[in-house]
Design an enzyme around this catalytic site. Structure first.
Site, PDB file in Angstrom:
ATOM      1  N   CYS A  75       0.684  -1.220  -0.047  1.00 23.27           N
ATOM      2  CA  CYS A  75      -0.044  -0.168   0.280  1.00 23.27           C
ATOM      3  C   CYS A  75       0.965   1.166  -0.005  1.00 23.27           C
ATOM      4  O   CYS A  75       0.314   2.475  -0.389  1.00 23.27           O
ATOM      5  CB  CYS A  75      -0.973  -0.007   1.360  1.00 23.27           C
ATOM      6  SG  CYS A  75      -2.045  -1.424   0.955  1.00 23.27           S
ATOM      7  N   HIS A 109      -3.290   7.636   1.487  1.00 26.17           N
ATOM      8  CA  HIS A 109      -3.460   6.283   1.135  1.00 26.17           C
ATOM      9  C   HIS A 109      -5.050   6.010   1.623  1.00 26.17           C
ATOM     10  O   HIS A 109      -5.296   6.322   2.982  1.00 26.17           O
ATOM     11  CB  HIS A 109      -2.727   5.281   1.749  1.00 26.17           C
ATOM     12  CG  HIS A 109      -3.158   3.691   1.589  1.00 26.17           C
ATOM     13  ND1 HIS A 109      -3.711   3.242   0.407  1.00 26.17           N
ATOM     14  CD2 HIS A 109      -3.087   2.681   2.525  1.00 26.17           C
ATOM     15  CE1 HIS A 109      -3.811   1.932   0.398  1.00 26.17           C
ATOM     16  NE2 HIS A 109      -3.609   1.450   1.740  1.00 26.17           N
ATOM     17  N   ASN A 149     -10.166   0.041  -0.424  1.00 27.44           N
ATOM     18  CA  ASN A 149      -8.459   0.404  -0.580  1.00 27.44           C
ATOM     19  C   ASN A 149      -7.979  -0.509  -1.582  1.00 27.44           C
ATOM     20  O   ASN A 149      -8.093  -1.665  -1.754  1.00 27.44           O
ATOM     21  CB  ASN A 149      -7.947  -0.674   0.937  1.00 27.44           C
ATOM     22  CG  ASN A 149      -6.487  -0.717   1.149  1.00 27.44           C
ATOM     23  OD1 ASN A 149      -5.849  -0.227  -0.124  1.00 27.44           O
ATOM     24  ND2 ASN A 149      -6.041  -1.094   2.305  1.00 27.44           N
TER      25      ASN A 149
HETATM   26  O1  UT7 Z   1      -3.849  -0.661   3.395  1.00 30.32           O
HETATM   27  C1  UT7 Z   1      -3.116  -1.365   4.174  1.00 30.32           C
HETATM   28  C2  UT7 Z   1      -3.280  -1.142   5.502  1.00 30.32           C
HETATM   29  N1  UT7 Z   1      -4.450  -1.668   6.260  1.00 30.32           N
HETATM   30  C3  UT7 Z   1      -5.219  -0.706   6.868  1.00 30.32           C
HETATM   31  O2  UT7 Z   1      -4.961   0.243   7.232  1.00 30.32           O
HETATM   32  C4  UT7 Z   1      -6.543  -1.385   7.452  1.00 30.32           C
HETATM   33  C5  UT7 Z   1      -6.351  -1.248   8.947  1.00 30.32           C
HETATM   34  N2  UT7 Z   1      -7.135  -1.735   9.919  1.00 30.32           N
HETATM   35  C6  UT7 Z   1      -8.708  -1.393   9.632  1.00 30.32           C
HETATM   36  O3  UT7 Z   1      -8.980  -0.573   8.750  1.00 30.32           O
HETATM   37  C7  UT7 Z   1      -9.779  -1.887  10.792  1.00 30.32           C
HETATM   38  O4  UT7 Z   1      -8.814  -2.535  11.918  1.00 30.32           O
HETATM   39  C8  UT7 Z   1     -10.626  -2.907  10.182  1.00 30.32           C
HETATM   40  C9  UT7 Z   1     -11.805  -2.232   9.164  1.00 30.32           C
HETATM   41  C10 UT7 Z   1     -10.126  -3.915   9.500  1.00 30.32           C
HETATM   42  C11 UT7 Z   1     -11.689  -3.531  11.194  1.00 30.32           C
HETATM   43  O5  UT7 Z   1     -12.135  -2.279  12.172  1.00 30.32           O
HETATM   44  P1  UT7 Z   1     -12.212  -2.817  13.674  1.00 30.32           P
HETATM   45  O6  UT7 Z   1     -12.701  -1.562  14.386  1.00 30.32           O
HETATM   46  O7  UT7 Z   1     -10.358  -2.664  14.074  1.00 30.32           O
HETATM   47  O8  UT7 Z   1     -12.623  -4.191  13.950  1.00 30.32           O
HETATM   48  P2  UT7 Z   1     -12.052  -5.494  14.536  1.00 30.32           P
HETATM   49  O9  UT7 Z   1     -11.253  -5.943  13.635  1.00 30.32           O
HETATM   50  O10 UT7 Z   1     -11.525  -5.172  16.125  1.00 30.32           O
HETATM   51  O11 UT7 Z   1     -13.472  -6.270  14.607  1.00 30.32           O
HETATM   52  C12 UT7 Z   1     -14.494  -5.837  15.573  1.00 30.32           C
HETATM   53  C13 UT7 Z   1     -15.515  -7.015  15.358  1.00 30.32           C
HETATM   54  C14 UT7 Z   1     -15.077  -8.342  15.661  1.00 30.32           C
HETATM   55  O12 UT7 Z   1     -15.994  -8.797  16.319  1.00 30.32           O
HETATM   56  P3  UT7 Z   1     -15.761  -9.516  17.896  1.00 30.32           P
HETATM   57  O13 UT7 Z   1     -14.447 -10.096  17.978  1.00 30.32           O
HETATM   58  O14 UT7 Z   1     -15.834  -8.095  18.585  1.00 30.32           O
HETATM   59  O15 UT7 Z   1     -16.971 -10.258  18.147  1.00 30.32           O
HETATM   60  C15 UT7 Z   1     -14.942  -8.849  13.987  1.00 30.32           C
HETATM   61  O16 UT7 Z   1     -14.981 -10.113  14.145  1.00 30.32           O
HETATM   62  O17 UT7 Z   1     -16.141  -6.972  13.994  1.00 30.32           O
HETATM   63  C16 UT7 Z   1     -16.043  -8.043  13.461  1.00 30.32           C
HETATM   64  N3  UT7 Z   1     -15.790  -7.966  12.055  1.00 30.32           N
HETATM   65  C17 UT7 Z   1     -16.937  -7.675  11.251  1.00 30.32           C
HETATM   66  N4  UT7 Z   1     -18.410  -7.975  11.312  1.00 30.32           N
HETATM   67  C18 UT7 Z   1     -19.010  -7.586  10.852  1.00 30.32           C
HETATM   68  C19 UT7 Z   1     -14.759  -7.819  11.286  1.00 30.32           C
HETATM   69  N5  UT7 Z   1     -15.142  -7.814   9.946  1.00 30.32           N
HETATM   70  C20 UT7 Z   1     -16.542  -7.769  10.050  1.00 30.32           C
HETATM   71  C21 UT7 Z   1     -17.299  -7.396   8.773  1.00 30.32           C
HETATM   72  N6  UT7 Z   1     -18.888  -7.324   9.132  1.00 30.32           N
HETATM   73  N7  UT7 Z   1     -16.966  -7.335   7.693  1.00 30.32           N
END
Ligand code: UT7
Length: 323
Positions: free
Chosen positions: A114, A250, A280
């Site tokens: 990225c 980005h 992304n």
């Molecule tokens: O380009 C390269 C760099 N990449 C990035 O910059 C990405 C960086 N990370 C992010 O953008 C965020 O961390 C995400 C968008 C990937 C995730 O957001 P988050 O607020 O960090 O959520 P999380 O991973 O902590 O997940 C929270 C909850 C989890 O459930 P539990 O464990 O709390 O029950 C996940 O399983 O949301 C759940 N979850 C989803 N729920 C519905 C994860 N993906 C999804 C989904 N739909 N698609």
């Protein structure tokens, strides 16, 4: 007199197929509401079967050439930032070169995931400043849809396909911060963080693999490292956040974009945001945002722009340029 690598053309291309968040609700335990709230993404484009990264790159390159009023033969070098090359080799850049009908100069790919476009701009700038090329096409192009695990809701809803291109030209500047062109660059990487964002396959392991990400961990690194590299690049150009007209970040997550702007003391009015429409697109996201930002009338000649990006590696960096 100082030579500056100056933007003289910009263009982009997005594949025809648009996939709205709601489409993922049919196959995954997810919702439009979750995707919007956690990432800011509303839709993304996916390449058609048989449509490759170099195909997307060529469309973007042609748009940048048309914007500059130049022909393919006016280009000395092509740099393509991509992690999703058509083939293991040759480079996507040489394929773009052939598709544009260019038989002189040189072309190569850069792989910094990225952060790829920031790395490519930095390398193109070095080629121009060292006199090895007068005009360089710098392209970011990706087909991340090819490396998604469609059963992993934590990643497959976040990425999209697309391409953007800048045409840089060596121009004379006064050597001051008022010059147009690239004014400073800052690159970083730390390979200790491989396991939080990677593809679990590759040529040397005889697999194709899928993107794997510990989103929360990447998020934690992102805001801090992006603000830091932007500040360093600004310091190298003898400037501060007050000098910025636009951050063109980005486009991974609206919360990372907003968090970084806040850390730099800037309002979202100074940020070009396209993540809602593109998702992304990895190395393509910054040139796509530059092109769309110009089309929208946000970016104007003379504006001071800071681009910043972070991705797998981890690799991250920033470029300060005057449009
Ligand atoms: O380009 C390269 C760099 N990449 C990035 O910059 C990405 C960086 N990370 C992010 O953008 C965020 O961390 C995400 C968008 C990937 C995730 O957001 P988050 O607020 O960090 O959520 P999380 O991973 O902590 O997940 C929270 C909850 C989890 O459930 P539990 O464990 O709390 O029950 C996940 O399983 O949301 C759940 N979850 C989803 N729920 C519905 C994860 N993906 C999804 C989904 N739909 N698609």
């Amino acid at each position: 007199m100082t030579t500056r690598a100056t933007v003289i053309g910009v263009g982009h291309y997005l594949p025809e197929r648009i996939v709205e968040n709601a489409e993922f609700e049919k196959t995954l335990d997810t919702s439009d509401e979750w995707i919007r709230a956690r990432s800011g993404i509303e839709r993304r484009h996916f390449a058609a079967d048989g449509e490759t990264t170099s195909d997307l790159a060529v469309h973007a390159a042609k748009a940048a050439l048309a914007d500059a009023g130049l022909e393919p033969d006016d280009v000395d070098a092509i740099v393509v930032a991509t992690s999703t090359a058509d083939l293991t080799f040759p480079s996507s850049a040489t394929m773009v070169q052939a598709k544009l009908g260019i038989t002189r100069g040189f072309a190569f790919d850069i792989q910094a995931v990225c952060a790829g476009f920031v790395y490519a701009l930095t390398n193109a700038n070095a080629l121009i400043l060292s006199g090895q090329a007068k005009r360089v096409l710098v392209i970011g192009a990706e087909t991340f849809s090819r490396i998604m695990d469609w059963t992993d809701r934590g990643t497959c809803v976040l990425f999209g396909d697309g391409a953007g291109a800048l045409l840089l030209e060596a121009q004379d500047g006064a050597g001051t911060k008022d010059d147009r062109g690239i004014l400073s660059t800052d690159l970083n990487s730390d390979g200790r963080h491989k396991d939080i964002l990677y593809v679990d396959g590759g040529v040397s392991t005889n697999t194709t693999g899928h993107l794997r990400m510990q989103g929360k961990e990447v998020f934690r690194h992102a805001v801090e490292k992006l603000a830091s590299t932007a500040r360093t690049a600004l310091e190298k150009a003898d400037m501060g956040a007050d000098d910025i007209d636009w951050i063109v970040p980005h486009q991974a997550n609206i919360r990372i974009i907003a968090g970084t702007a806040k850390k730099l003391g800037l309002s979202m009015d100074n940020v070009v945001v396209t993540v809602q429409d593109h998702g992304n697109t990895s190395a393509a996201s910054i040139p796509l945002a530059l092109s769309v930002g110009k089309q929208r009338g946000q970016i104007k000649p003379g504006d001071l722009i800071v681009t910043e990006a972070i991705g797998g590696g981890l690799a991250w960096g920033a470029v300060v340029l005057r449009w």
